[in-house]
Design a protein around this motif. Structure first.
Motif, PDB file in Angstrom:
ATOM      1  N   PRO A  85     100.706 102.482  41.758  1.00 39.28           N
ATOM      2  CA  PRO A  85     101.911 103.177  41.389  1.00 39.28           C
ATOM      3  C   PRO A  85     103.179 102.850  42.169  1.00 39.28           C
ATOM      4  CG  PRO A  85     100.221 104.690  42.668  1.00 39.28           C
ATOM      5  CD  PRO A  85      99.710 103.240  42.301  1.00 39.28           C
ATOM      6  N   TYR A  86     102.935 101.868  43.168  1.00 38.68           N
ATOM      7  CA  TYR A  86     103.862 101.383  43.833  1.00 38.68           C
ATOM      8  C   TYR A  86     105.094 100.449  42.843  1.00 38.68           C
ATOM      9  CZ  TYR A  86     106.925  98.407  47.003  1.00 38.68           C
ATOM     10  OH  TYR A  86     107.851  97.585  47.523  1.00 38.68           O
ATOM     11  N   PHE A  87     104.294  99.623  41.870  1.00 35.43           N
ATOM     12  CA  PHE A  87     104.877  98.652  40.991  1.00 35.43           C
ATOM     13  C   PHE A  87     105.120  99.350  39.720  1.00 35.43           C
ATOM     14  CE2 PHE A  87     102.022  95.846  43.559  1.00 35.43           C
ATOM     15  CZ  PHE A  87     102.969  95.278  44.221  1.00 35.43           C
ATOM     16  N   ARG A  88     106.073  98.673  39.153  1.00 33.44           N
ATOM     17  CA  ARG A  88     106.710  99.462  37.756  1.00 33.44           C
ATOM     18  C   ARG A  88     105.527  98.904  36.641  1.00 33.44           C
ATOM     19  NH1 ARG A  88     110.847  95.410  38.441  1.00 33.44           N
ATOM     20  NH2 ARG A  88     111.084  94.091  36.387  1.00 33.44           N
ATOM     21  N   LYS A  89     105.883  99.630  35.503  1.00 39.31           N
ATOM     22  CA  LYS A  89     104.676  99.397  34.710  1.00 39.31           C
ATOM     23  C   LYS A  89     104.904  97.778  34.061  1.00 39.31           C
ATOM     24  CE  LYS A  89     103.981 103.957  32.998  1.00 39.31           C
ATOM     25  NZ  LYS A  89     103.977 104.777  31.780  1.00 39.31           N
ATOM     26  N   TYR A  90     105.814  97.236  34.176  1.00 34.91           N
ATOM     27  CA  TYR A  90     105.860  95.829  33.793  1.00 34.91           C
ATOM     28  C   TYR A  90     105.218  94.819  34.453  1.00 34.91           C
ATOM     29  CZ  TYR A  90     108.400  91.880  31.452  1.00 34.91           C
ATOM     30  OH  TYR A  90     108.940  90.635  30.695  1.00 34.91           O
ATOM     31  N   ALA A  91     104.658  95.310  35.637  1.00 34.04           N
ATOM     32  CA  ALA A  91     103.774  94.322  36.353  1.00 34.04           C
ATOM     33  C   ALA A  91     102.309  94.187  35.712  1.00 34.04           C
ATOM     34  CB  ALA A  91     103.477  95.115  37.604  1.00 34.04           C
ATOM     35  N   ARG A  92     102.128  95.188  34.645  1.00 35.94           N
ATOM     36  CA  ARG A  92     101.065  95.229  33.948  1.00 35.94           C
ATOM     37  C   ARG A  92     101.032  93.903  32.866  1.00 35.94           C
ATOM     38  NH1 ARG A  92     100.366 101.641  33.506  1.00 35.94           N
ATOM     39  NH2 ARG A  92     100.424 101.861  35.824  1.00 35.94           N
ATOM     40  N   ALA A  93     102.042  93.561  32.521  1.00 32.96           N
ATOM     41  CA  ALA A  93     102.086  92.472  31.439  1.00 32.96           C
ATOM     42  C   ALA A  93     101.318  91.325  31.323  1.00 32.96           C
ATOM     43  CB  ALA A  93     103.458  92.191  31.304  1.00 32.96           C
ATOM     44  N   ASN A  94     101.309  90.662  32.462  1.00 34.63           N
ATOM     45  CA  ASN A  94     100.423  89.708  33.005  1.00 34.63           C
ATOM     46  C   ASN A  94     100.537  89.327  34.161  1.00 34.63           C
ATOM     47  OD1 ASN A  94     102.756  87.867  32.945  1.00 34.63           O
ATOM     48  ND2 ASN A  94     102.937  87.928  30.592  1.00 34.63           N
ATOM     49  N   GLU A  95     100.018  88.046  34.872  1.00 35.66           N
ATOM     50  CA  GLU A  95      99.863  87.657  35.974  1.00 35.66           C
ATOM     51  C   GLU A  95     101.178  87.132  36.398  1.00 35.66           C
ATOM     52  OE1 GLU A  95      96.798  84.752  36.995  1.00 35.66           O
ATOM     53  OE2 GLU A  95      95.453  85.893  35.725  1.00 35.66           O
ATOM     54  N   MET A  96     101.910  86.569  35.625  1.00 37.34           N
ATOM     55  CA  MET A  96     103.386  85.891  35.872  1.00 37.34           C
ATOM     56  C   MET A  96     104.317  87.090  35.996  1.00 37.34           C
ATOM     57  SD  MET A  96     104.632  82.835  35.822  1.00 37.34           S
ATOM     58  CE  MET A  96     105.810  81.845  35.260  1.00 37.34           C
ATOM     59  N   GLU A  97     104.132  88.074  35.209  1.00 37.55           N
ATOM     60  CA  GLU A  97     105.325  89.408  35.489  1.00 37.55           C
ATOM     61  C   GLU A  97     104.787  89.988  36.663  1.00 37.55           C
ATOM     62  OE1 GLU A  97     107.909  89.211  33.930  1.00 37.55           O
ATOM     63  OE2 GLU A  97     107.511  87.941  32.402  1.00 37.55           O
ATOM     64  N   PHE A  98     103.650  90.149  36.916  1.00 38.94           N
ATOM     65  CA  PHE A  98     103.143  90.835  38.183  1.00 38.94           C
ATOM     66  C   PHE A  98     103.775  90.068  39.245  1.00 38.94           C
ATOM     67  CE2 PHE A  98     100.454  91.201  41.993  1.00 38.94           C
ATOM     68  CZ  PHE A  98     100.423  92.351  42.358  1.00 38.94           C
ATOM     69  N   PHE A  99     103.676  88.699  39.446  1.00 41.07           N
ATOM     70  CA  PHE A  99     104.189  88.061  40.488  1.00 41.07           C
ATOM     71  C   PHE A  99     105.640  88.218  40.511  1.00 41.07           C
ATOM     72  CE2 PHE A  99     106.155  84.252  42.272  1.00 41.07           C
ATOM     73  CZ  PHE A  99     105.526  84.132  43.507  1.00 41.07           C
ATOM     74  N   ALA A 100     106.533  88.350  39.493  1.00 41.79           N
ATOM     75  CA  ALA A 100     107.852  88.392  39.705  1.00 41.79           C
ATOM     76  C   ALA A 100     108.240  90.074  40.039  1.00 41.79           C
ATOM     77  CB  ALA A 100     108.529  88.172  38.269  1.00 41.79           C
ATOM     78  N   VAL A 101     107.661  90.881  39.503  1.00 43.84           N
ATOM     79  CA  VAL A 101     107.640  92.314  39.816  1.00 43.84           C
ATOM     80  C   VAL A 101     107.308  92.454  41.348  1.00 43.84           C
ATOM     81  CG1 VAL A 101     106.900  94.626  39.504  1.00 43.84           C
ATOM     82  CG2 VAL A 101     107.556  93.152  37.630  1.00 43.84           C
ATOM     83  N   ALA A 102     106.320  92.031  41.818  1.00 45.18           N
ATOM     84  CA  ALA A 102     105.888  92.014  43.247  1.00 45.18           C
ATOM     85  C   ALA A 102     106.985  91.444  44.216  1.00 45.18           C
ATOM     86  CB  ALA A 102     104.693  91.309  43.407  1.00 45.18           C
ATOM     87  N   THR A 103     107.414  90.274  43.853  1.00 46.38           N
ATOM     88  CA  THR A 103     108.535  89.379  44.466  1.00 46.38           C
ATOM     89  C   THR A 103     109.912  90.392  44.655  1.00 46.38           C
ATOM     90  OG1 THR A 103     107.622  87.332  43.866  1.00 46.38           O
ATOM     91  CG2 THR A 103     109.795  87.304  44.564  1.00 46.38           C
ATOM     92  N   GLU A 104     110.110  90.920  43.438  1.00 40.73           N
ATOM     93  CA  GLU A 104     111.428  91.770  43.427  1.00 40.73           C
ATOM     94  C   GLU A 104     110.968  92.740  44.612  1.00 40.73           C
ATOM     95  OE1 GLU A 104     112.956  93.013  39.485  1.00 40.73           O
ATOM     96  OE2 GLU A 104     110.893  92.511  39.140  1.00 40.73           O
ATOM     97  N   ALA A 105     109.819  93.557  44.816  1.00 39.79           N
ATOM     98  CA  ALA A 105     109.579  94.643  45.474  1.00 39.79           C
ATOM     99  C   ALA A 105     109.491  94.161  46.904  1.00 39.79           C
ATOM    100  CB  ALA A 105     108.204  95.288  45.212  1.00 39.79           C
ATOM    101  N   PHE A 106     108.917  92.880  47.098  1.00 38.26           N
ATOM    102  CA  PHE A 106     108.744  92.282  48.517  1.00 38.26           C
ATOM    103  C   PHE A 106     110.116  92.157  49.150  1.00 38.26           C
ATOM    104  CE2 PHE A 106     108.606  88.316  51.154  1.00 38.26           C
ATOM    105  CZ  PHE A 106     107.663  88.582  52.011  1.00 38.26           C
TER     106      PHE A 106
END
Length: 182
Positions: free
Chosen positions: A127-148
């Motif tokens: 729940p910490y990440f927005r739904k776009y993180a689920r799209a694929n590994e590349m988007e997960f990485f970018a979303v996680a980096t934003e949050a970081f």
């Protein structure tokens, strides 16, 4: 639409924010950054985009979305960070000799972890990440980096192991910026 010196500096500073802890900090594969005033139409995808990063060495940004990402520093939506995170991974995959060894080591560890469908599902659906993180590994990485970079305290509380891995990957800890013991 004129790209000003201040705009160039803010875009450059955003890229440096990600690579600040590295010896090999230069995104040598990326020779062009295009800036549009607003979302733009991509004739290949036949969609409007706010930003994109291509394996051909191009980063494209819509200025209004880029600027909004910096004006709200804690919503985990930062187009510049997101697109430059993609650039780091693309460069790592296409030209590993130009990637920082610290980043290569830890992003490879994260990639191996995310190859496991169960691990990807658990992390990307947190729940910490927005739904776009689920799209694929590349988007997960970018979303996680934003949050970081935008909400490091919340990130560390929600996912301490992943936060620690990202500290190693980027060779920096954004929480130290907010610490009075610095």
């Amino acid at each position: 639409f004129e790209v000003t010196r201040d705009m160039e500096l803010l875009i450059s500073a955003t890229a440096v924010q990600l690579t600040f802890g590295w010896r090999k900090y230069y995104l040598s594969m990326f020779k062009r950054i295009f800036v549009f005033p607003t979302a733009y139409y991509n004739r290949f995808t036949k969609n409007f985009h706010k930003g994109e990063t291509s394996p051909q060495g191009v980063v494209v940004l819509s200025w209004d979305s880029f600027e909004k990402g910096h004006s709200i520093p804690d919503d985990n939506l930062n187009l510049g960070i997101h697109e430059f995170a993609h650039a780091l991974v693309i460069q790592r995959n296409k030209s590993p000799q130009y990637s920082d060894p610290i980043f290569k080591r830890w992003v490879d560890k994260l990639s191996k972890m995310l190859e496991n469908p169960r691990a990807f599902k658990v992390l990307s659906e947190h729940p910490y990440f927005r739904k776009y993180a689920r799209a694929n590994e590349m988007e997960f990485f970018a979303v996680a980096t934003e949050a970081f970079f935008e909400t490091p305290g919340e990130f560390k509380s929600a996912l301490p192991n992943l936060y620690g891995l990202m500290c190693k990957m980027y060779n920096q800890n954004p929480l130290r910026l907010y610490s009075s013991s610095y």
